[in-house]
Enzyme design. Structure first.
Site, PDB file in Angstrom:
ATOM      1  CD  GLU A  92       4.140   0.816   6.961  1.00 26.58           C
ATOM      2  OE1 GLU A  92       4.656   1.342   8.078  1.00 26.58           O
ATOM      3  OE2 GLU A  92       3.629   1.724   6.098  1.00 26.58           O
ATOM      4  CG  ASP A 125      -0.018  -0.191   2.533  1.00 23.64           C
ATOM      5  OD1 ASP A 125       0.688  -0.948   2.652  1.00 23.64           O
ATOM      6  OD2 ASP A 125      -0.507   0.761   3.407  1.00 23.64           O
TER       7      ASP A 125
HETATM    8 ZN   LIG Z   1       6.625   2.538   4.490  1.00 28.60          ZN
END
Ligand SMILES: [Zn+2]
Length: 434
Positions: free
Chosen positions: A140, A77
């Site tokens: 994340e 992501d």
């Molecule tokens: Zn990162």
């Protein structure tokens, strides 16, 4: 299809994997997974894939021995587009030997470099000495749920990684004043990220008949007290070690100071607090007031006012002790302090054989760099892996100038093609050296 690692990164960059829960991300992750399948057929044919979380990928590359498994991490992501870009952030354009796009440094460069190294080794008929796991989170930048799911999956299979390598450090240029050589910083710990909310309730009412010391005023006083408060200052062990390692490369007047960082830690820490917000953040827990909420209308006195406070907690401290310090600094029992999200700082990973394997590989691929441990200021997915491994390291094998580091989470993120290709060489050599 022959391996073209640059085209693979371009294809990955074109998938707009901003994981904002809008629904559009499902298509973007499908596009990214398709690009990985297309560019890395041997990886997909030879490694076992377990989907984890919503879009997370966990691959296992069986090694000659099941002992000492290793986990290589990156996240799929990216953060949303911010600022004005010179190039299309999702275009994967290459101009004058530089690849542009959101995620080039954080963290698709690392993701695709790992895959390209594995694909290249498979093409050469190589088999690793130990199991190599690839764990690619998909959230994340938000919750880290996919990484937590990967940890659960590994735990359920009884996998106890010898070491884990995630994003965090880099071959950082202009990292420390007076040190000309780039520093190959390997994160051995990370600060804890915690959110708290200050809330004051009381009498609201019509703004034509105000009273003194209402919720908004009390909240404002609490905020200014936090802004002025001082947190204890010190140098954690990894920072002392970093200074000792870079000492021989520092400007002459700084050398004895850095070489004796352990003995001079209290004085050095106080000095760092005066050199600006970045050096100061190395030495203590930071407190940042972020969100504010009060009255919704110009003629209404708020009956409740609140502020969000983002804390980055120093290694060695705890959420509870920091919250108590906030309470003491605010010194007002009408101000409620609610912990919205508690993130403790990580343990400190040892600097033993596994750490040396990482730093020796840095020395081999980036001979100009000084490898050194350090504490990561931000949070990474790898923090969850302490549940199953003692050795969690954070290093992206890419040269990054100060200007490039400033593009992470901002505009014009980019990586030089040559630096990206050296990153692939790093992973190749690391896997070969197991
Ligand atoms: Zn990162």
């Amino acid at each position: 299809m022959t391996l073209d690692p640059v085209a693979a990164l371009q294809a990955a960059l074109r998938a707009p994997t901003v994981n904002d829960g809008s629904g559009a991300e499902t298509q973007a992750f499908a596009q990214l997974h398709e690009a990985l399948r297309e560019h890395f057929p041997l990886l997909h044919a030879n490694l076992d894939l377990t989907p984890v979380g919503e879009h997370g990928l966990l691959f296992r590359w069986p090694g000659a021995s099941a002992e000492k498994p290793v986990v290589l991490m990156a996240h799929q992501d990216v953060v949303p587009i911010a600022g004005v870009w010179t190039h299309d952030p999702f275009g994967g354009e290459i101009v004058d030997g530089v690849i542009h796009g959101r995620g080039t440094l954080d963290d698709k460069g690392q993701l695709v470099a790992i895959c390209a190294a594995v694909e290249g080794l498979l093409a050469d008929g190589f088999a690793p000495a130990y199991d190599v796991w690839l764990s690619f989170g998909s959230d994340e930048e938000t919750t880290g749920a996919a990484a937590r799911a990967a940890v659960e999956e590994l735990r359920s299979q009884g996998v106890e990684p010898w070491f884990v390598l995630d994003e965090g450090g880099a071959v950082a240029f202009d990292a420390f004043p007076g040190v000309a050589a780039p520093i190959g910083v390997v994160g051995v710990a990370e600060k804890g990220t915690t959110d708290v909310r200050l809330k004051v309730t009381g009498d609201g009412g019509h703004s034509s008949t105000p009273r003194q010391n209402g919720p908004t005023a009390r909240l404002a006083r609490a905020i200014t007290r936090l802004d002025r408060m001082s947190m204890p200052v010190g140098l954690p062990a990894p920072t002392v070690e970093m200074f000792e390692r870079i000492a021989p490369y520092a400007a002459r007047p700084m050398r004895p100071v850095l070489a004796n960082a352990g003995r001079l830690a209290p004085a050095l820490a106080r000095l760092l607090t005066r050199l600006g917000p970045e050096p100061a953040a190395l030495t203590r827990t930071t407190v940042a007031i972020t969100t504010l909420e009060g009255s919704p209308a110009a003629n209404v006195i708020a009956s409740a006012a609140s502020a969000g406070v983002n804390l980055r907690i120093m290694v060695g401290e705890t959420v509870a002790e920091v919250v108590e310090r906030l309470r003491a600094a605010i010194a007002d029992k009408h101000v409620e302090i609610e912990v919205v999200r508690a993130g403790e700082p990580s343990p400190i990973s040892p600097r033993d054989e596994a750490f040396s394997l990482v730093t020796d590989t840095i020395a081999a691929i980036f001979p100009e760099a000084v490898p050194a441990p350090y504490t990561v200021m931000a949070a990474t997915d790898s923090r969850f892996f302490y549940e199953i491994s003692d050795r969690v390291y954070r290093f992206a094998p890419f040269r990054m100038t100060a200007a490039q580091r400033a593009t992470i989470h901002a505009a014009d993120e980019n990586i030089r093609v040559d630096d990206y290709l050296d990153g692939i060489r790093f992973y190749r050599r690391l896997i070969e050296s197991l």
